[in-house]
Design a protein around this motif. Sequence first.
Motif, mmCIF file in Angstrom:
data_model
loop_
_atom_site.group_PDB
_atom_site.id
_atom_site.type_symbol
_atom_site.label_atom_id
_atom_site.label_comp_id
_atom_site.label_asym_id
_atom_site.label_seq_id
_atom_site.Cartn_x
_atom_site.Cartn_y
_atom_site.Cartn_z
ATOM 1 N N GLU A 157 0.837 -1.207 0.000
ATOM 2 C CA GLU A 157 0.000 0.000 0.000
ATOM 3 C C GLU A 157 0.874 1.260 0.000
ATOM 4 N N VAL A 158 0.312 2.327 -0.544
ATOM 5 C CA VAL A 158 1.057 3.571 -0.708
ATOM 6 C C VAL A 158 0.412 4.646 0.160
ATOM 7 N N ASP A 159 1.225 5.407 0.874
ATOM 8 C CA ASP A 159 0.722 6.499 1.702
ATOM 9 C C ASP A 159 -0.068 7.476 0.834
ATOM 10 N N PRO A 160 -1.257 7.919 1.298
ATOM 11 C CA PRO A 160 -2.042 8.870 0.493
ATOM 12 C C PRO A 160 -1.259 10.129 0.133
ATOM 13 N N LYS B 271 8.393 -1.625 -2.084
ATOM 14 C CA LYS B 271 8.439 -2.473 -0.899
ATOM 15 C C LYS B 271 8.485 -1.567 0.338
ATOM 16 N N CYS B 272 9.588 -1.535 1.069
ATOM 17 C CA CYS B 272 9.581 -0.786 2.336
ATOM 18 C C CYS B 272 9.517 0.728 2.153
ATOM 19 N N LEU B 273 9.809 1.235 0.966
ATOM 20 C CA LEU B 273 9.628 2.674 0.736
ATOM 21 C C LEU B 273 8.165 3.015 0.444
ATOM 22 N N SER B 274 7.355 2.008 0.093
ATOM 23 C CA SER B 274 5.909 2.215 -0.112
ATOM 24 C C SER B 274 5.587 3.275 -1.159
ATOM 25 N N ILE B 275 6.313 3.228 -2.241
ATOM 26 C CA ILE B 275 6.062 4.094 -3.392
ATOM 27 C C ILE B 275 5.660 3.141 -4.524
ATOM 28 N N PRO B 276 4.779 3.540 -5.432
ATOM 29 C CA PRO B 276 4.426 2.605 -6.501
ATOM 30 C C PRO B 276 5.658 2.127 -7.275
ATOM 31 N N ALA B 277 5.615 0.908 -7.788
ATOM 32 C CA ALA B 277 6.689 0.409 -8.634
ATOM 33 C C ALA B 277 6.896 1.359 -9.803
ATOM 34 N N LEU C 125 8.488 9.538 -5.663
ATOM 35 C CA LEU C 125 9.703 9.128 -4.958
ATOM 36 C C LEU C 125 10.111 10.185 -3.945
ATOM 37 N N ARG C 126 10.069 11.450 -4.364
ATOM 38 C CA ARG C 126 10.451 12.536 -3.459
ATOM 39 C C ARG C 126 9.546 12.547 -2.221
ATOM 40 N N GLU C 127 8.249 12.404 -2.422
ATOM 41 C CA GLU C 127 7.331 12.436 -1.283
ATOM 42 C C GLU C 127 7.516 11.216 -0.386
ATOM 43 N N GLY C 128 7.738 10.066 -0.997
ATOM 44 C CA GLY C 128 7.969 8.852 -0.213
ATOM 45 C C GLY C 128 9.227 8.951 0.633
ATOM 46 N N LEU C 129 10.290 9.529 0.057
ATOM 47 C CA LEU C 129 11.533 9.692 0.818
ATOM 48 C C LEU C 129 11.360 10.718 1.932
ATOM 49 N N ARG C 130 10.583 11.767 1.649
ATOM 50 C CA ARG C 130 10.286 12.744 2.693
ATOM 51 C C ARG C 130 9.615 12.066 3.889
ATOM 52 N N LEU C 131 8.677 11.166 3.593
ATOM 53 C CA LEU C 131 7.992 10.437 4.667
ATOM 54 C C LEU C 131 8.976 9.571 5.454
ATOM 55 N N VAL C 132 9.889 8.920 4.755
ATOM 56 C CA VAL C 132 10.879 8.068 5.422
ATOM 57 C C VAL C 132 11.737 8.900 6.366
ATOM 58 N N LEU C 133 12.207 10.053 5.880
ATOM 59 C CA LEU C 133 13.121 10.856 6.699
ATOM 60 C C LEU C 133 12.375 11.580 7.818
ATOM 61 N N GLU C 134 11.103 11.921 7.590
ATOM 62 C CA GLU C 134 10.314 12.529 8.666
ATOM 63 C C GLU C 134 10.090 11.530 9.804
ATOM 64 N N GLU C 135 9.809 10.269 9.430
ATOM 65 C CA GLU C 135 9.646 9.246 10.474
ATOM 66 C C GLU C 135 11.000 8.980 11.138
ATOM 67 N N GLY C 136 12.064 9.014 10.343
ATOM 68 C CA GLY C 136 13.409 8.710 10.848
ATOM 69 C C GLY C 136 13.733 7.258 10.579
#
Lengths: 412, 412
Positions: B21-24, B198-204, B275-286
């Motif tokens: 699943e992908v973050d809205p 996968k763990c980045l939760s961004i569409p393929a 990709l940019r938004e997905g990475l932002r989410l990763v770094l915001e969570e830490g």
Amino acid sequence: MRRFADLSPSPRTILTPGPVEVDPRVLRAMSHSILGQFDPEFTSLMNETMQMLRETFVTANVWAYPVDGTSRSGIEAVLVSLISPGDRVLVPIYGRFGHLLHEIADRCGAEVATIEKEWGYVFDPEEVIAAIDDFRPAFVVMVHGETSTGRAQPLADIGRACRERGVLLIVDAVATIGGVPVETDGWMLDAVVGGTQKCLSIPAGMAPITYNAAAERKALARKRIEKGLLGAAAEPGDVLRPIRSNYLDLSQLQDYWSPLRLNHHTEMTSMLYALREGLRLVLEEGLEARFVRHRLHERALMAGLEAMGMRLYGDPSCKLTVVTCVLIPDGVDGESVRSMLLEAFGIEIASSFGPLRGRIWRIGTMGYSCNRKNVLHLLGAFEATLVRHGVTLPAGEAVQAALTVYESGEQP
Amino acid sequence: MRRFADLSPSPRTILTPGPVEVDPRVLRAMSHSILGQFDPEFTSLMNETMQMLRETFVTANVWAYPVDGTSRSGIEAVLVSLISPGDRVLVPIYGRFGHLLHEIADRCGAEVATIEKEWGYVFDPEEVIAAIDDFRPAFVVMVHGETSTGRAQPLADIGRACRERGVLLIVDAVATIGGVPVETDGWMLDAVVGGTQKCLSIPAGMAPITYNAAAERKALARKRIEKGLLGAAAEPGDVLRPIRSNYLDLSQLQDYWSPLRLNHHTEMTSMLYALREGLRLVLEEGLEARFVRHRLHERALMAGLEAMGMRLYGDPSCKLTVVTCVLIPDGVDGESVRSMLLEAFGIEIASSFGPLRGRIWRIGTMGYSCNRKNVLHLLGAFEATLVRHGVTLPAGEAVQAALTVYESGEQP
């Protein structure tokens, strides 16, 4: 504190030869939630997309599906899967993207012969046919619409000649599919590669392709089952000249797109949503109506540019409807004009490549970007920007000339 | 009458090892309008994405950018650009995706040696080091997290041994990046390929990669300027063993991602937004908090499955946090269970490949899909579905066991 800001791209009027603006329906399609790649709902969407691609390519081919990458991934997939090292390949070149086909065929290990035409012109089909009879290639690979020069190569006579000689014709229709006629079966094209981010007005990311049974046989003769997909006892088949790529191997890709659904890559879910919606828009408008629309806005744009005193580049008898090339007036800095258009008016037009760098601007009128509002906005902004760059021109004439074309409507 | 319906995918709980699943927020990012590929606003987004990738890969490498294709396009780009035909390559294999690395290296023309581990286990680093000293390869290519078996290979000792011997280590971290630690510089990995879905939760659709200066030198030694990009007078450079792919040529891709912005493909605008938004989410969570979250939900899932009487597959000492493999009980039709989960409960879990086909189910807890709601929903649904398939089990225990884990919280 957020180190990277919320995404908030400025609104742009994009009049380059791609990427172009995207219909909001396509943008919305990408915001739907994900389905698994083997979810029956998703494979049904894949099948519908194949059917819509067949209609867009005007073909009865079994195989019509996207390669998961930008346009040149589709070109490379076709070339690397069909052309074996040592195969003789003829590449007629009349612009930058012909050179790219040469480059890719060369990297596939082909024995490549080229014929070149001065940029701004296309080949007389007889010239290509004579080169075929001289070089006797297994493949001819050429561009249908050259965005670098704004020219379109007639293909029907070349297609017939190739078919008669048992030569496979592979066509780069990246710039033309969905904007000007591409008759896959009618012109006897054996493999055709389209692009998404031009006349289909879908974001870059997929390369729709189609190919017939003759092309398929070339790929299947080189097919090798992927290691690790079969049980431990199975051995990969040995073939003489196996396909050098795994990611771009059409013999594997078609198994993934067939009812076998043999695992290969993970299909790009959101891009597939976008492609499906974009093709739905194309077929709802109708191919013929779409071609008429592209011709109408081309006429309005050219009338405006000429009224402004601009000179168009290239042989008008083979002009590509969807790309209009404008000679940069002497003493004008083309890049400064482009920057001012972008910064002051939010309009993007393109520069050019190789021998044309600094000599022409290229204006695309493709897909969703190809509309009256955009053409009129550009003409007004272009005039104002040229005046700011010291060009003397008849003020206000460009927009008036375009309006006159729009009032007269498209000629049948 | 519309022949193709409006897109309306069913809501799914996706617990496969990808796509998930992908973050809205990521889905919404893709619905923004397009920017041109050389628009300064867009190139600035590209640069930000590179910086976020460096942080996600935990590296000081200059080069960290996405290849425009699904995960295996990134693997093939690294292998085809670095490995010359005839180069000696060692591929240690402990599951399906090790075989894929062998397959791709083989198609690159490498002289490949493999060592194999029984599925369900990983290598003792000393075994790999002994094989290196025996075969003396130029490259070692191996998988970090094997989704086919749910195992994770420790890499630090292998990385140090490779560095000491002047061997380049290329790692497939498609399944691990963003979910479990991947220490590019700390483990001395020369090139790493990640996956988005996968763990980045961004569409393929994109394959983030990073590589260091030693890897870059391998690609640059084989660099050839593309025909048609330079002026008519320029000749492409002749090199001994040019890179066989154009689309996946890192020496060209890095020029496109550098301040040169040398034209290659047309960047996938909407996927780059994602990709940019997905990475932002990763770094915001830490990163560390993210790894803790993945371990917590793995513990809850395993506790639930074991309380249900299910047996887990594989060596527990090397279990991959984000994939849990469950042995299918004797007499149960695994595909029938999967179908019922999807149709009745809207949950997708995965089947398996090769020797494990029909023997295990694979459950992914990755990225946005990795949450309490999903784990509890799955455990309840799985229990009910197994009962419907004739399995006798202690009713209600699974969800209770998972709740107990959640109440105890993650151990530090």
